[in-house]
Design a protein around this motif. Sequence first.
Motif, PDB file in Angstrom:
ATOM      1  N   SER A   1       3.848   6.147  -5.240  1.00 25.27           N
ATOM      2  CA  SER A   1       3.782   6.283  -6.688  1.00 25.27           C
ATOM      3  C   SER A   1       2.733   7.316  -7.091  1.00 25.27           C
ATOM      4  CB  SER A   1       3.458   4.932  -7.328  1.00 25.27           C
ATOM      5  OG  SER A   1       3.312   5.066  -8.715  1.00 25.27           O
ATOM      6  N   PHE A   2       1.596   7.309  -6.426  1.00 26.48           N
ATOM      7  CA  PHE A   2       0.545   8.278  -6.724  1.00 26.48           C
ATOM      8  C   PHE A   2       1.020   9.697  -6.407  1.00 26.48           C
ATOM      9  CE2 PHE A   2      -3.342  10.655  -5.598  1.00 26.48           C
ATOM     10  CZ  PHE A   2      -3.958  10.607  -6.838  1.00 26.48           C
ATOM     11  N   ALA A   3       1.717   9.876  -5.294  1.00 28.91           N
ATOM     12  CA  ALA A   3       2.221  11.196  -4.924  1.00 28.91           C
ATOM     13  C   ALA A   3       3.265  11.694  -5.929  1.00 28.91           C
ATOM     14  CB  ALA A   3       2.818  11.150  -3.522  1.00 28.91           C
ATOM     15  N   ARG A   4       4.086  10.796  -6.429  1.00 26.52           N
ATOM     16  CA  ARG A   4       5.146  11.188  -7.362  1.00 26.52           C
ATOM     17  C   ARG A   4       4.646  11.426  -8.782  1.00 26.52           C
ATOM     18  NH1 ARG A   4       8.813   6.579  -4.998  1.00 26.52           N
ATOM     19  NH2 ARG A   4       9.842   7.726  -3.347  1.00 26.52           N
ATOM     20  N   THR A   5       3.735  10.558  -9.235  1.00 32.99           N
ATOM     21  CA  THR A   5       3.381  10.560 -10.655  1.00 32.99           C
ATOM     22  C   THR A   5       1.907  10.825 -10.936  1.00 32.99           C
ATOM     23  OG1 THR A   5       2.886   8.190 -10.722  1.00 32.99           O
ATOM     24  CG2 THR A   5       5.190   8.856 -11.082  1.00 32.99           C
TER      25      THR A   5
ATOM     26  N   MET B   1       0.822  -1.181   0.000  1.00 33.42           N
ATOM     27  CA  MET B   1       0.000   0.000   0.000  1.00 33.42           C
ATOM     28  C   MET B   1       0.874   1.256   0.000  1.00 33.42           C
ATOM     29  SD  MET B   1      -3.056   0.979   0.004  1.00 33.42           S
ATOM     30  CE  MET B   1      -3.895   2.470   0.192  1.00 33.42           C
ATOM     31  N   GLN B   2       1.927   1.219   0.785  1.00 33.69           N
ATOM     32  CA  GLN B   2       2.815   2.372   0.854  1.00 33.69           C
ATOM     33  C   GLN B   2       3.426   2.693  -0.512  1.00 33.69           C
ATOM     34  OE1 GLN B   2       6.127   1.881   3.503  1.00 33.69           O
ATOM     35  NE2 GLN B   2       6.626   4.039   3.488  1.00 33.69           N
ATOM     36  N   ALA B   3       3.825   1.669  -1.235  1.00 33.66           N
ATOM     37  CA  ALA B   3       4.407   1.892  -2.563  1.00 33.66           C
ATOM     38  C   ALA B   3       3.389   2.513  -3.507  1.00 33.66           C
ATOM     39  CB  ALA B   3       4.930   0.572  -3.130  1.00 33.66           C
ATOM     40  N   LEU B   4       2.127   2.099  -3.421  1.00 33.74           N
ATOM     41  CA  LEU B   4       1.083   2.673  -4.264  1.00 33.74           C
ATOM     42  C   LEU B   4       0.861   4.143  -3.940  1.00 33.74           C
ATOM     43  CD1 LEU B   4      -1.493  -0.263  -4.215  1.00 33.74           C
ATOM     44  CD2 LEU B   4       0.069   0.357  -6.059  1.00 33.74           C
ATOM     45  N   LEU B   5       0.834   4.476  -2.664  1.00 33.58           N
ATOM     46  CA  LEU B   5       0.649   5.871  -2.254  1.00 33.58           C
ATOM     47  C   LEU B   5       1.824   6.740  -2.699  1.00 33.58           C
ATOM     48  CD1 LEU B   5      -0.884   5.370   1.295  1.00 33.58           C
ATOM     49  CD2 LEU B   5      -2.040   6.213  -0.750  1.00 33.58           C
TER      50      LEU B   5
ATOM     51  N   VAL C   1      -0.241   8.473 -10.695  1.00 33.59           N
ATOM     52  CA  VAL C   1      -0.745   7.154 -11.079  1.00 33.59           C
ATOM     53  C   VAL C   1      -0.245   6.145 -10.048  1.00 33.59           C
ATOM     54  CG1 VAL C   1      -0.736   5.377 -12.861  1.00 33.59           C
ATOM     55  CG2 VAL C   1      -0.644   7.788 -13.506  1.00 33.59           C
ATOM     56  N   PRO C   2      -1.154   5.499  -9.305  1.00 33.16           N
ATOM     57  CA  PRO C   2      -0.703   4.555  -8.285  1.00 33.16           C
ATOM     58  C   PRO C   2      -0.005   3.330  -8.873  1.00 33.16           C
ATOM     59  CG  PRO C   2      -3.061   4.988  -8.067  1.00 33.16           C
ATOM     60  CD  PRO C   2      -2.589   5.688  -9.284  1.00 33.16           C
ATOM     61  N   ALA C   3      -0.523   2.814  -9.972  1.00 36.80           N
ATOM     62  CA  ALA C   3       0.067   1.645 -10.619  1.00 36.80           C
ATOM     63  C   ALA C   3      -0.382   1.643 -12.074  1.00 36.80           C
ATOM     64  CB  ALA C   3      -0.377   0.361  -9.920  1.00 36.80           C
ATOM     65  N   PRO C   4       0.482   1.207 -12.981  1.00 34.96           N
ATOM     66  CA  PRO C   4       0.138   1.279 -14.401  1.00 34.96           C
ATOM     67  C   PRO C   4      -1.078   0.443 -14.788  1.00 34.96           C
ATOM     68  CG  PRO C   4       2.322   0.316 -14.084  1.00 34.96           C
ATOM     69  CD  PRO C   4       1.809   0.686 -12.746  1.00 34.96           C
ATOM     70  N   ASP C   5      -1.388  -0.589 -14.048  1.00 29.59           N
ATOM     71  CA  ASP C   5      -2.504  -1.455 -14.433  1.00 29.59           C
ATOM     72  C   ASP C   5      -3.831  -1.070 -13.772  1.00 29.59           C
ATOM     73  OD1 ASP C   5      -1.505  -2.170 -11.960  1.00 29.59           O
ATOM     74  OD2 ASP C   5      -1.891  -4.291 -12.213  1.00 29.59           O
ATOM     75  N   TRP C   6      -3.866   0.041 -13.066  1.00 32.31           N
ATOM     76  CA  TRP C   6      -5.123   0.485 -12.466  1.00 32.31           C
ATOM     77  C   TRP C   6      -5.969   1.164 -13.534  1.00 32.31           C
ATOM     78  CZ3 TRP C   6      -5.297   2.400  -6.806  1.00 32.31           C
ATOM     79  CH2 TRP C   6      -4.665   1.486  -5.991  1.00 32.31           C
ATOM     80  N   PRO C   7      -7.268   0.877 -13.561  1.00 29.72           N
ATOM     81  CA  PRO C   7      -8.122   1.482 -14.592  1.00 29.72           C
ATOM     82  C   PRO C   7      -8.415   2.948 -14.308  1.00 29.72           C
ATOM     83  CG  PRO C   7      -9.459   0.194 -13.088  1.00 29.72           C
ATOM     84  CD  PRO C   7      -8.016  -0.027 -12.689  1.00 29.72           C
TER      85      PRO C   7
END
Length: 51
Positions: A7-11, A1-5, A13-19
């Motif tokens: 990634s979302f803060a930086r870019t 979860m931390q990595a997703l948050l 987009v939390p993850a490339p495969d999220w719709p």
Amino acid sequence: MQALLLSFARTGVPAPDWPRFDPRKPRLMELGDQVRVVEWPRYATLDLLSG
């Protein structure tokens, strides 16, 4: 979860495969033991979100 948050803060987009959100077919990501896309429960009853 931390990595997703992070990634979302930086870019944004939390993850490339999220719709991407589509109001014609509202879905969301369920974060739990499994991370998966699910239909948005009771979306039609949320007047604030309807057009």
